[in-house]
Enzyme design. Sequence first.
Site, PDB file in Angstrom:
ATOM      1  N   TRP A 108       0.925  -1.129   0.070  1.00  0.00           N
ATOM      2  CA  TRP A 108       0.190   0.117   0.042  1.00  0.00           C
ATOM      3  C   TRP A 108       0.765   1.380   0.103  1.00  0.00           C
ATOM      4  O   TRP A 108       1.727   1.330   0.790  1.00  0.00           O
ATOM      5  CB  TRP A 108      -0.908  -0.005   1.380  1.00  0.00           C
ATOM      6  CG  TRP A 108      -1.663   1.194   1.345  1.00  0.00           C
ATOM      7  CD1 TRP A 108      -2.624   1.571   0.444  1.00  0.00           C
ATOM      8  CD2 TRP A 108      -1.585   2.148   2.614  1.00  0.00           C
ATOM      9  NE1 TRP A 108      -3.162   2.824   0.704  1.00  0.00           N
ATOM     10  CE2 TRP A 108      -2.713   3.173   2.305  1.00  0.00           C
ATOM     11  CE3 TRP A 108      -1.036   2.271   3.726  1.00  0.00           C
ATOM     12  CZ2 TRP A 108      -2.925   4.068   3.096  1.00  0.00           C
ATOM     13  CZ3 TRP A 108      -1.252   3.297   4.452  1.00  0.00           C
ATOM     14  CH2 TRP A 108      -2.246   4.213   4.247  1.00  0.00           C
ATOM     15  N   ALA A 109       0.978   2.140  -1.118  1.00  0.00           N
ATOM     16  CA  ALA A 109       1.788   3.177  -1.181  1.00  0.00           C
ATOM     17  C   ALA A 109       0.853   4.280  -2.054  1.00  0.00           C
ATOM     18  O   ALA A 109       1.412   4.307  -3.190  1.00  0.00           O
ATOM     19  CB  ALA A 109       2.998   2.898  -1.746  1.00  0.00           C
ATOM     20  N   PRO A 110      -0.091   4.913  -1.566  1.00  0.00           N
ATOM     21  CA  PRO A 110      -1.098   5.795  -2.246  1.00  0.00           C
ATOM     22  C   PRO A 110      -0.502   6.837  -3.017  1.00  0.00           C
ATOM     23  O   PRO A 110      -0.987   7.168  -4.050  1.00  0.00           O
ATOM     24  CB  PRO A 110      -2.196   6.041  -1.293  1.00  0.00           C
ATOM     25  CG  PRO A 110      -1.490   5.815   0.078  1.00  0.00           C
ATOM     26  CD  PRO A 110      -0.678   4.752  -0.117  1.00  0.00           C
ATOM     27  N   GLU A 117      -0.171  -1.016  29.385  1.00  0.00           N
ATOM     28  CA  GLU A 117       0.891  -0.466  30.346  1.00  0.00           C
ATOM     29  C   GLU A 117       0.424   1.107  30.322  1.00  0.00           C
ATOM     30  O   GLU A 117       0.861   1.790  29.189  1.00  0.00           O
ATOM     31  CB  GLU A 117       2.193  -0.529  29.737  1.00  0.00           C
ATOM     32  CG  GLU A 117       3.357   0.192  30.461  1.00  0.00           C
ATOM     33  CD  GLU A 117       4.469   0.626  29.510  1.00  0.00           C
ATOM     34  OE1 GLU A 117       5.592   0.681  30.322  1.00  0.00           O
ATOM     35  OE2 GLU A 117       4.403   1.065  28.539  1.00  0.00           O
ATOM     36  N   ASP A 140       2.657  -2.096  24.926  1.00  0.00           N
ATOM     37  CA  ASP A 140       3.443  -0.857  25.389  1.00  0.00           C
ATOM     38  C   ASP A 140       2.970   0.728  24.960  1.00  0.00           C
ATOM     39  O   ASP A 140       2.382   0.849  24.133  1.00  0.00           O
ATOM     40  CB  ASP A 140       4.824  -1.105  24.496  1.00  0.00           C
ATOM     41  CG  ASP A 140       5.650   0.069  25.080  1.00  0.00           C
ATOM     42  OD1 ASP A 140       6.120  -0.272  26.260  1.00  0.00           O
ATOM     43  OD2 ASP A 140       6.169   0.981  24.507  1.00  0.00           O
ATOM     44  N   TRP A 170      20.003  -4.966  -8.027  1.00  0.00           N
ATOM     45  CA  TRP A 170      19.681  -3.955  -7.247  1.00  0.00           C
ATOM     46  C   TRP A 170      19.466  -2.749  -8.244  1.00  0.00           C
ATOM     47  O   TRP A 170      19.531  -1.597  -7.931  1.00  0.00           O
ATOM     48  CB  TRP A 170      20.808  -3.386  -6.295  1.00  0.00           C
ATOM     49  CG  TRP A 170      20.939  -4.615  -5.326  1.00  0.00           C
ATOM     50  CD1 TRP A 170      21.621  -5.642  -5.104  1.00  0.00           C
ATOM     51  CD2 TRP A 170      20.108  -4.680  -4.061  1.00  0.00           C
ATOM     52  NE1 TRP A 170      21.649  -6.344  -4.159  1.00  0.00           N
ATOM     53  CE2 TRP A 170      20.585  -5.980  -3.077  1.00  0.00           C
ATOM     54  CE3 TRP A 170      19.050  -4.154  -3.597  1.00  0.00           C
ATOM     55  CZ2 TRP A 170      20.029  -6.199  -1.978  1.00  0.00           C
ATOM     56  CZ3 TRP A 170      18.443  -4.493  -2.323  1.00  0.00           C
ATOM     57  CH2 TRP A 170      19.027  -5.602  -1.600  1.00  0.00           C
ATOM     58  N   GLU A 172      -6.926   2.396   6.876  1.00  0.00           N
ATOM     59  CA  GLU A 172      -5.665   1.629   6.654  1.00  0.00           C
ATOM     60  C   GLU A 172      -4.662   1.571   7.559  1.00  0.00           C
ATOM     61  O   GLU A 172      -4.006   0.428   7.788  1.00  0.00           O
ATOM     62  CB  GLU A 172      -5.089   2.320   5.296  1.00  0.00           C
ATOM     63  CG  GLU A 172      -5.973   2.645   4.001  1.00  0.00           C
ATOM     64  CD  GLU A 172      -6.787   3.762   4.080  1.00  0.00           C
ATOM     65  OE1 GLU A 172      -7.380   4.300   3.158  1.00  0.00           O
ATOM     66  OE2 GLU A 172      -6.771   4.393   5.070  1.00  0.00           O
ATOM     67  N   VAL A 173      -4.599   2.463   8.700  1.00  0.00           N
ATOM     68  CA  VAL A 173      -3.749   2.250   9.556  1.00  0.00           C
ATOM     69  C   VAL A 173      -4.095   1.298  10.693  1.00  0.00           C
ATOM     70  O   VAL A 173      -3.582   0.417  11.289  1.00  0.00           O
ATOM     71  CB  VAL A 173      -3.119   3.613  10.352  1.00  0.00           C
ATOM     72  CG1 VAL A 173      -2.664   3.444  11.662  1.00  0.00           C
ATOM     73  CG2 VAL A 173      -2.624   4.543   9.420  1.00  0.00           C
TER      74      VAL A 173
END
Length: 685
Positions: free
Chosen positions: A73-75, A391, A337, A89, A313-314
Amino acid sequence: MNQKNDISALVDCLIAADSYLGDHRDALTRRIAHIQAMRKRITEGRVDLLDLASGHEHFGLHRTANGWSFREWAPHATAVYLVGDFSEWREDPAYALTRLETGGGQWEIRLPPERLHHGDLFRLRIHWPGGVGDRIPAYARRVVQDPQTLIFNAQVWAPSSPYRWRHAEFTRPDRPPLIYEVHVGMAQEAETIGTWGEFTERVLPRIVLAGYTTIQLMAVQEHPYYGSFGYHVSSFFAASSRFGTPEDLMALIDVAHGQGIAVIMDLVHSHSVSNTVEGLGQFDGTEYQYFHEGSRGHHHAWDSRCFDYGKPEVVHFLLSNCRYWLDAFHVDGFRFDGITSMLYTHHGLERAFTGYGDYFNDAVDEDALAYLALANEVIHRLRPDAITVAEDISGMPGLALPVAAGGVGFDYRFAMGVPDYWIRLTKDIPDEHWPMGHLWHELTNRRQEEKTISYTESHDQALVGDKTLIFRMADAALYGHMSRDDPDLGVDRAMALHKMIRLITLATAGNGYLNFMGNEFGHPEWIDFPREGNQWSCRYARRQWSLVDDPGLKYHLLARFDQRMIALCRQADLLSAPDLSLLWDHDGDKVLAFLRGGWIFVFNFHPQHSFTDYGIPAPDIAYRMVLDTDARPFGGHGRLAPDQVHHTLPDPSNPWGTRLSLYLPSRTGIVLAPRACGQGQGNRI
């Protein structure tokens, strides 16, 4: 019942449990509605939440029946290539990803089987308007660092045969957790970085012998800087390769399960490392893909990035991360955490949290709160036996209540005020001024409707710049006076209090107990990871097990006490007993006594005065002394006869109508069990 009435009923339940919440009914109503709205928003009302949390099976690199598939995912990206050993490479058109017409910025490539091989190193090369950069895939499951160049790369990880679980049906025992917190890298004695395999072979048997029921693994997720203790995560789906292979970690968990021990891991969803190549920072050329834009997206105290929990998306990414570790590694739960940092836009920095108004204001990130509720829902639906621990230093109400009861869904929350209080006592207050009533309050001050885990010290108190309890109390005497035949007043005090503090913390714990590895035997010195300031030395990033293995040293005796203490806790099922009641506290005498599960605990914290025929109100039955911190096998002075039986005497002046008459040596704690439970095993290992 319609949704509005359903929310109202949940709020009523919360207020019934805590009347102080009554002034914040509107905020509680809004939060519960927000959780439900986020669930509907991310699932679009048609996808099951567990299915949504399977993004790790869609994104990233996967071997298929016809070869390989890779999705990212890279909008903001305009072009994406796989680059690596297989392409020298370079940007090879054969490894160019295609942007999908649907999917909100998803890119995909399918390759025949001969194009990629197990062990190949690779990255993404992402183009965006005005720039280009290499990135490690967000869903990378294996990331390695070149020992010479120190460069990180993703690695194709597809062994010819997958790990075969021997205890795949393991279910976490339904009992309060006795947690042994560990960092695998520093778990060995050699001045090097330890491995999953070394831990399984050398340290796991120690935990079994010590009697702990749960291992809490730190630093599992890949992190570029070793000294971050694993809290600056870069690759959320990759087990840190500095400790070995994924299969080595699976074997560790599998062997632990075979011994009946559950394994939970630190899950860091509170922030992300700022790195761009190794991490998620500016992944597609923007700073707001995964994180908040502007200053809110930067945690300036931690030098890290802050997730935008309001972005579907997150939330999808993080929920998938929860499920991935359960699915792939069979972990039995998580310690989340830095919850406080997630819950408040001020991250809890320089905040005292002295009133309920601190929990209900514009600084609360209700998106983060909703995400945590959905994460707990995913975890517990997938693994009903799994546990989650929050926590949180703020004391946010409802964290450890089920989502179905209007809470956030954690099973436990840490009693983080307890270790802070022990630091204040041992650092700032002379022994003869320790306030017994205030001590009792601090040890038992918790939300009765929420389960808590207590501890005297975790890894936090052992880090360089701070001191462990034993180091704070004995200081330099640890270096020269820990032989059994070497009497020293400073060490004698430190050992006596070390045992008493642990015993009273465990005995008053709400529903669980935690210890950091080595602290149970008074591991000397501090933890300092390799860094430029110490010439990249591992001298203080290790555990000196030879100290506890030497029967001629006092460390051995402290470990023996801890083993006996844990065994008694398990024998009595102490932490399942809710009936914790104060029997006696006397500030002048420094005596504190209480009843739990029918067992009586008596502590004389006075540094000089011992008491004969000391009266303690108690139920009218006979008791056997089953533990004595002053016993010689535990490094004490042996002032009490082992296995002695005590009978109550009439005493109409107290509610029980009877009392015990006890000899209480100075700086000593004793445990009295109903005689039928004592079994004549006092102070024995």
